[in-house]
Scaffold this active site. Sequence first.
Site, PDB file in Angstrom:
ATOM      1  N   PHE A  64      61.722  12.072  76.878  1.00 49.77           N
ATOM      2  CA  PHE A  64      62.679  11.181  77.535  1.00 49.77           C
ATOM      3  C   PHE A  64      62.444  11.151  79.044  1.00 49.77           C
ATOM      4  O   PHE A  64      62.701  10.140  79.697  1.00 49.77           O
ATOM      5  CB  PHE A  64      64.126  11.612  77.229  1.00 49.77           C
ATOM      6  CG  PHE A  64      65.136  10.619  77.722  1.00 49.77           C
ATOM      7  CD1 PHE A  64      65.341   9.435  77.024  1.00 49.77           C
ATOM      8  CD2 PHE A  64      65.839  10.832  78.902  1.00 49.77           C
ATOM      9  CE1 PHE A  64      66.243   8.486  77.489  1.00 49.77           C
ATOM     10  CE2 PHE A  64      66.736   9.894  79.371  1.00 49.77           C
ATOM     11  CZ  PHE A  64      66.947   8.712  78.667  1.00 49.77           C
ATOM     12  N   GLU A  65      61.922  12.249  79.593  1.00 49.83           N
ATOM     13  CA  GLU A  65      61.709  12.335  81.047  1.00 49.83           C
ATOM     14  C   GLU A  65      60.367  11.722  81.483  1.00 49.83           C
ATOM     15  O   GLU A  65      60.055  11.698  82.684  1.00 49.83           O
ATOM     16  CB  GLU A  65      61.770  13.804  81.498  1.00 49.83           C
ATOM     17  CG  GLU A  65      63.174  14.392  81.530  1.00 49.83           C
ATOM     18  CD  GLU A  65      63.757  14.680  80.157  1.00 49.83           C
ATOM     19  OE1 GLU A  65      63.012  15.127  79.274  1.00 49.83           O
ATOM     20  OE2 GLU A  65      64.966  14.418  79.967  1.00 49.83           O
ATOM     21  N   HIS A  95      68.204  11.086  67.118  1.00 52.57           N
ATOM     22  CA  HIS A  95      67.630  11.394  68.426  1.00 52.57           C
ATOM     23  C   HIS A  95      66.245  10.754  68.577  1.00 52.57           C
ATOM     24  O   HIS A  95      65.899  10.210  69.618  1.00 52.57           O
ATOM     25  CB  HIS A  95      67.515  12.915  68.577  1.00 52.57           C
ATOM     26  CG  HIS A  95      67.828  13.392  69.951  1.00 52.57           C
ATOM     27  ND1 HIS A  95      69.058  13.832  70.339  1.00 52.57           N
ATOM     28  CD2 HIS A  95      67.041  13.464  71.052  1.00 52.57           C
ATOM     29  CE1 HIS A  95      69.026  14.168  71.609  1.00 52.57           C
ATOM     30  NE2 HIS A  95      67.814  13.959  72.066  1.00 52.57           N
ATOM     31  N   PHE A 120      50.901   4.137  77.430  1.00 54.72           N
ATOM     32  CA  PHE A 120      51.867   4.697  76.479  1.00 54.72           C
ATOM     33  C   PHE A 120      51.161   5.660  75.525  1.00 54.72           C
ATOM     34  O   PHE A 120      50.691   5.267  74.466  1.00 54.72           O
ATOM     35  CB  PHE A 120      52.487   3.511  75.726  1.00 54.72           C
ATOM     36  CG  PHE A 120      53.598   3.854  74.794  1.00 54.72           C
ATOM     37  CD1 PHE A 120      54.833   4.257  75.264  1.00 54.72           C
ATOM     38  CD2 PHE A 120      53.424   3.738  73.418  1.00 54.72           C
ATOM     39  CE1 PHE A 120      55.869   4.543  74.395  1.00 54.72           C
ATOM     40  CE2 PHE A 120      54.454   4.028  72.532  1.00 54.72           C
ATOM     41  CZ  PHE A 120      55.686   4.428  73.028  1.00 54.72           C
TER      42      PHE A 120
HETATM   43  C1  DLZ Z   1      66.088  16.763  72.397  1.00 50.52           C
HETATM   44  C2  DLZ Z   1      64.728  16.415  71.901  1.00 50.52           C
HETATM   45  C3  DLZ Z   1      64.472  16.333  70.511  1.00 50.52           C
HETATM   46  C4  DLZ Z   1      65.521  16.586  69.480  1.00 50.52           C
HETATM   47  N1  DLZ Z   1      63.258  16.057  70.049  1.00 50.52           N
HETATM   48  C5  DLZ Z   1      62.251  15.820  70.937  1.00 50.52           C
HETATM   49  C6  DLZ Z   1      60.934  15.506  70.480  1.00 50.52           C
HETATM   50  O1  DLZ Z   1      60.636  15.480  69.280  1.00 50.52           O
HETATM   51  N2  DLZ Z   1      59.997  15.261  71.422  1.00 50.52           N
HETATM   52  C7  DLZ Z   1      60.243  15.292  72.776  1.00 50.52           C
HETATM   53  O2  DLZ Z   1      59.336  15.047  73.571  1.00 50.52           O
HETATM   54  N3  DLZ Z   1      61.474  15.605  73.222  1.00 50.52           N
HETATM   55  C8  DLZ Z   1      62.476  15.872  72.361  1.00 50.52           C
HETATM   56  N4  DLZ Z   1      63.721  16.182  72.811  1.00 50.52           N
HETATM   57  C9  DLZ Z   1      63.923  16.336  74.277  1.00 50.52           C
HETATM   58  C10 DLZ Z   1      64.204  15.019  74.995  1.00 50.52           C
HETATM   59  O3  DLZ Z   1      63.013  14.270  75.177  1.00 50.52           O
HETATM   60  C11 DLZ Z   1      64.811  15.296  76.391  1.00 50.52           C
HETATM   61  O4  DLZ Z   1      63.989  16.189  77.093  1.00 50.52           O
HETATM   62  C12 DLZ Z   1      66.219  15.865  76.303  1.00 50.52           C
HETATM   63  O5  DLZ Z   1      67.041  15.020  75.530  1.00 50.52           O
HETATM   64  C13 DLZ Z   1      66.829  16.045  77.718  1.00 50.52           C
HETATM   65  O6  DLZ Z   1      66.918  14.782  78.376  1.00 50.52           O
END
Ligand code: DLZ
Length: 167
Positions: A64-65, A95, A120
Amino acid sequence: MATKNLSEYDPNAVPDGKEMKFGIVVSEWNFEVTGALVRGTIETLKKHGVQAEDILVKYVPGSFELTLGGQFFAEYTDVDAIILLGCVIQGETRHFDFICQGVTKGATDLNIKYNLPVIFGLLTTENQQQAIDRAGGKLGNKGDEAAVTALKMVALQNSFEDEIEED
Ligand code: DLZ
């Protein structure tokens, strides 16, 4: 349906990256996978002439970051392209969908906002094995694909800029 091997490409169709500079943002989440992605990306960039000092790597906590990490590169550096690398694995909750949508929209927006190639390199898989298969496993390495795409997009942008200079 046969799945494409992500490391198979025509090396003759890849531009020389000697004068190019790249920023790579790597998600620490699922690092067994993303660590392999970044290794593949760097190796492929170097193979096509990019100098080690022209490859900048930064880490973010999760996929997400990646968007904001990419924006930092666009705002604070002079890279020619940004490569976002992450791995989101389907879990029991929604999620997965929210993160994938967020990064897809974020990467698209960065491309447009900065007129800069933002690649991407996000694996979105149903399970860990599918991700491993695409991070240096039997289906190649998404990092290789991301590197080749970045090289091609920088060359494409340069070709437009060269044409403008000639006018
Ligand atoms: C929280 C989360 C989950 C459940 N799964 C993944 C994933 O499979 N791959 C990934 O890169 N990040 C995951 N995250 C973390 C989120 O990307 C993010 O870092 C958190 O929600 C904090 O913003």
